[in-house]
Structure formats: C-alpha cells, structure tokens
Write an enzyme that holds these catalytic residues in place. Structure first.
Site, PDB file in Angstrom:
ATOM      1  N   GLY A   1      -7.319  -7.972  16.957  1.00  0.00           N
ATOM      2  CA  GLY A   1      -7.431  -9.175  17.765  1.00  0.00           C
ATOM      3  C   GLY A   1      -7.703  -8.810  19.217  1.00  0.00           C
ATOM      4  O   GLY A   1      -7.021  -7.958  19.786  1.00  0.00           O
TER       5      GLY A   1
ATOM      6  N   LYS B   1       9.044  -0.913   2.778  1.00  0.00           N
ATOM      7  CA  LYS B   1       8.257  -0.126   3.722  1.00  0.00           C
ATOM      8  C   LYS B   1       9.074   0.322   4.929  1.00  0.00           C
ATOM      9  O   LYS B   1       8.961   1.474   5.362  1.00  0.00           O
ATOM     10  CB  LYS B   1       7.044  -0.928   4.192  1.00  0.00           C
TER      11      LYS B   1
ATOM     12  N   TYR C   1      30.064  35.764  -1.994  1.00  0.00           N
ATOM     13  CA  TYR C   1      30.486  34.376  -1.787  1.00  0.00           C
ATOM     14  C   TYR C   1      31.844  34.356  -1.098  1.00  0.00           C
ATOM     15  O   TYR C   1      32.790  35.012  -1.542  1.00  0.00           O
ATOM     16  CB  TYR C   1      30.576  33.630  -3.121  1.00  0.00           C
TER      17      TYR C   1
ATOM     18  N   ARG D   1       0.803  -1.226   0.000  1.00  0.00           N
ATOM     19  CA  ARG D   1       0.000   0.000   0.000  1.00  0.00           C
ATOM     20  C   ARG D   1       0.833   1.272   0.000  1.00  0.00           C
ATOM     21  O   ARG D   1       0.319   2.362  -0.244  1.00  0.00           O
ATOM     22  CB  ARG D   1      -0.946  -0.004   1.212  1.00  0.00           C
TER      23      ARG D   1
END
Length: 457
Positions: free
Chosen positions: A137, A22, A367, A15
């Site tokens: 769960g 991932k 610079y 996904r």
C-alpha cells in the site's frame, strides 16, 4: 497519558504449513509474538492486549502473564474487525499502539517514536521506502501530511511510482480509534473490515495523519512462510553478531553464529564457528569457545577454554565454569555443574549437579553426578558415581587430593576422605578414611594351558 499496546495475533499462517500458530513459530529461540512483547516492555503501557483467534488456547498459554489481556477474534474478518474486538478493553484517552504479532523485530526506539508522535491527538503510520514497492500500500501525501493509503491494485500509474509504503504498524488517539473502527464496513471484494480505512476518516475529521519513516527494513519484515522465517533469522543473527563484534568479541565467522538468548562477554573473547548460545550466558575476559559448541545458561570465568563439540546446559539450576578451566572436547555439563578454577573436564565426561574444587580433573570417559569433589582430585577414566538407587538420588563426597583409578564405581552415599586412593576397577560401597588405599575387586586368576572354544564346523 494512557498507553494501550495492541498486538494482532489471530491469524492462522496457512503458508507456514504447521500445526503451531504462526505467532508461536520461533525466531532466535523465542516465539515471534514474544519478541514483540519484549521489545515494547520498556514503554510501560497501561494495558497490553493480544488479539487471538486461530490456536487461541495455545497462544494464550504460551504468553500469559505480565498483565497481558487477551481478546478473541472469532471469526477473523480483517484487521479492522480485530481492533473492533479490543474496544471494551482499551483504557480511555491517550494513545493506542497497534502492532503485528508476526513482525517480531520492531524496535523499542521505533515504537517509542510512534507513541511520542501521536501524543494522543494524531494518527501516526510507520512507513518505509522500498526500491521495489510492488504489492504494498502506497502512502499518498500532500506536502508532509498523509492523505491516504492506496493499495497497489487500486493505485494509478502515478501512485505506483511512490516508493513510500505502509508497514501495518500505527499509533492512534484511543478515543478517535474507537469511533473510527465503529464506522468501518466490509463493502469490498474480501468482505473484510480494513483498519487502513480509518486514514480517510481521520483526514475527513481534520485529524493530522503523520507518516514516520524507518530506514531499517528488518524491523518491519513479517513472517508468513518457513522461508521468510529462515531469512529473518539470518538477518537477526547477523545483527547480533555485528553488535558483539563492535563490542570487541572475536567471531570466526559471523554468518555461522547463533544467539538465542542473552550473551554477555568480557574483553578478548573468541568464538569459533557453528556455536549456539541460549538462555543466559556470561563469558569472562579471554574466554575461548571452540567450534560446534552448544552453551546454555552458564557463567564461564576468565581465561577458560571450552574445546570443540562441548555441550553445556545449566537449565533452571544454571552452571558455572571457573577461571582457567579446560572443558572438552566432547564434554557435557548439565544443570548444577559448578566447576572451580583450573578444573579439567575432558572428552566424553559428563557432570551433573556436582561441585568440583580448584584443580580437580576428570579427563576421560567419566560420570560425576550429585558429587562434591575437592581440590586437585584426579578422577580416572571410566569411573562413575552411582548416585541413583532406583528411587532416590544420593551424594558422593570426594575429599581433596584423592586419586580415583580407572573404571571405578562409587556407590552413593559414600565419602572418600582427603588424600585417599581408590584402586582401578574398584566398586566401593563404604566410606574410605583419609589417606587410605581402597581396593575392591576380585582377585586375578591366571589359568595356564587354557584354550578358547572353537567354532563347530
């Protein structure tokens, strides 16, 4: 007692829709799995094992070192199958702590609590209560003892009313864990080996199963999509902002603040909106940071002011800004920039690998590269040190109290002595002695009666 830490990092993360595995997606500038490893470093585990699979070469290259061992899970056949691959690598006895590489913000305190609760002889599950536990769960208890984890789809109506859920993080007695995962089977619809099946095995053997609750949802949130990653980033950044404000830092808006490294602040530090801090940054007392700055790997002295839209990146060399210095807006400090007290670096000025002593000023469009600049130097608008000859870098040395006019080129290697003056528009290739005026430009010619060319019709 021996401690093994196992981090599951084999998943593809479909996904995420990314070529990057991932667990290597970035949260606050660090890979997800790196957060997990860093947050558990204080446990001083005897073995740290990372299970890799999808993109294994990338993952292993990104986090190799610090005694980390890698075990590959190929193919990926479930969480139980993943732990089966680690059995030969686990140190005997003691406790094995099992974590997820995509759950980056698990805290040191929580992981230590799990290890202590296990004590080498209990199975410990990290749990959390959700207002809406749909899809998770459920933890089924008898009294305080955990008796089972029941998946939502398999739960009865009564069990679905349970709000305590399993987070996917556990600590187990190592020898029992080896035995249990060896008994797992894949007799289920997904044909995978589920680590949660060891709960029933522990109960059957009379091994105590303990549920340790966390009240902090953020530390158990996993990442499966760009949206979830962005949401967790905001949670993490807000937590860091709150910690800084508790310590006394003034943030104009904690919702518009990003810390992707370590930020140490003195008293009365003020930070405006949309600032990003990366790497190792230290801000002294009274430092003020304007809006929209990016600040990386630098130490900034007390009472310095960093104006809006300034970019500071010390990289590996680091950078430093002295007390009371004024930097920006729209200034850029690069690696090796070492600025003394009360130095002024103004808009569109770039400094790289250069030292500026107290009170030196380069206020506009200039610079300074590979330069050593003395105290109270005034460095004119449009002037540069030409430090590169096409093959090598050379140094420019500018003594104290030098005045460099506008639009000058100092071709290194060159030394401008104390108190010297460089006339505007000069290109210098030779040293200038102290106190001298150096002018190197073509003589001005004025032509009377000259007309500009006209366009042909």
């Amino acid at each position: 007692m021996s401690l093994n830490i196992v981090v599951m990092a084999a998943g593809k993360g479909t996904r995420m829709k990314s070529r990057l595995p991932k667990v290597l997606q970035k949260l606050a500038g660090r890979a997800l799995v790196r957060h997990v490893l860093d947050n558990t470093a204080a446990l001083h585990a005897d073995a740290r094992i990372v299970i890799t699979g999808h993109g294994a070469d990338q993952v292993e290259a990104a986090i190799a070192g610090d005694g980390i061992r890698f075990v590959r899970q190929e193919p990926q056949l479930g969480t139980g199958h993943a732990i089966q691959q680690t059995v030969p690598a686990l140190n005997a006895g003691g406790t094995t702590l099992i974590l997820s590489g995509d759950t980056p913000l698990i805290s040191t305190a929580t992981t230590r609590a799990l290890v202590e609760a296990c004590a080498g002889d209990k199975l410990v599950l990290l749990t959390i209560e959700y207002a809406d536990p749909t899809g998770y769960g459920r933890i089924v208890r008898e009294g305080e003892a955990v008796k089972a984890i029941v998946e939502h789809k398999d739960a009865s109506d009564e069990q679905r009313r349970i709000r305590e859920c399993y987070t996917g993080i556990m600590a187990a007695p190592t020898e029992a864990l080896k035995r249990w995962v060896g008994q797992l089977n894949n007799d289920n619809a997904q044909r995978e080996y589920y680590l949660t099946d060891i709960v029933a095995m522990a109960v059957a053997e009379g091994v105590p199963v303990v549920g340790v609750k966390t009240a902090d949802e953020t530390e158990v949130l996993g990442v499966n999509s760009p949206s979830q990653l962005a949401q967790l980033e905001r949670r993490h950044q807000l937590a860091q902002a709150e910690a800084l404000m508790t310590a006394g830092v003034r943030l104009a808006d904690p919702a518009r603040f990003d810390l992707r490294g370590t930020l140490r602040c003195g008293q009365d530090v003020e930070i405006d909106v949309n600032c990003v801090f990366e790497g190792e940054v230290t801000l002294g007392d009274g430092v003020r940071i304007g809006a929209n700055c990016v600040i990386r790997n630098v130490t900034i002295g007390a009472e310095a002011r960093i104006h809006e839209f300034t970019h500071i990146d010390g990289e590996a060399l680091g950078a430093s800004v002295g007390e009371g210095a004024l930097i920006g807006p729209f200034a850029r400090l690069r690696p090796g920039a070492q600025l003394g007290a009360e130095v002024h670096i103004g808009n569109f000025v770039e400094v790289k690998n250069s030292t500026l002593a107290k009170g030196a000023k380069a206020n506009h469009l200039a610079y300074l590269g590979d330069a050593t600049v003395g105290e109270r130097v005034n460095y004119g608008a449009g002037s540069i040190t030409a430090n590169y000859d096409g093959a090598n870098k050379h140094r420019t040395i500018i003594g104290a109290d030098v005045h460099v006019g506008s639009n000058c080129v100092l071709v290194a290697p060159i030394t401008i002595g104390d108190g010297a003056t460089v006339g505007g528009g000069s290109t210098l290739t030779k040293d200038v002695a102290p106190g001298q005026l150096a002018v190197a430009r073509g003589r001005q010619i004025v032509i009377s009666g000259w007309s500009r060319p006209q366009k042909k019709k």
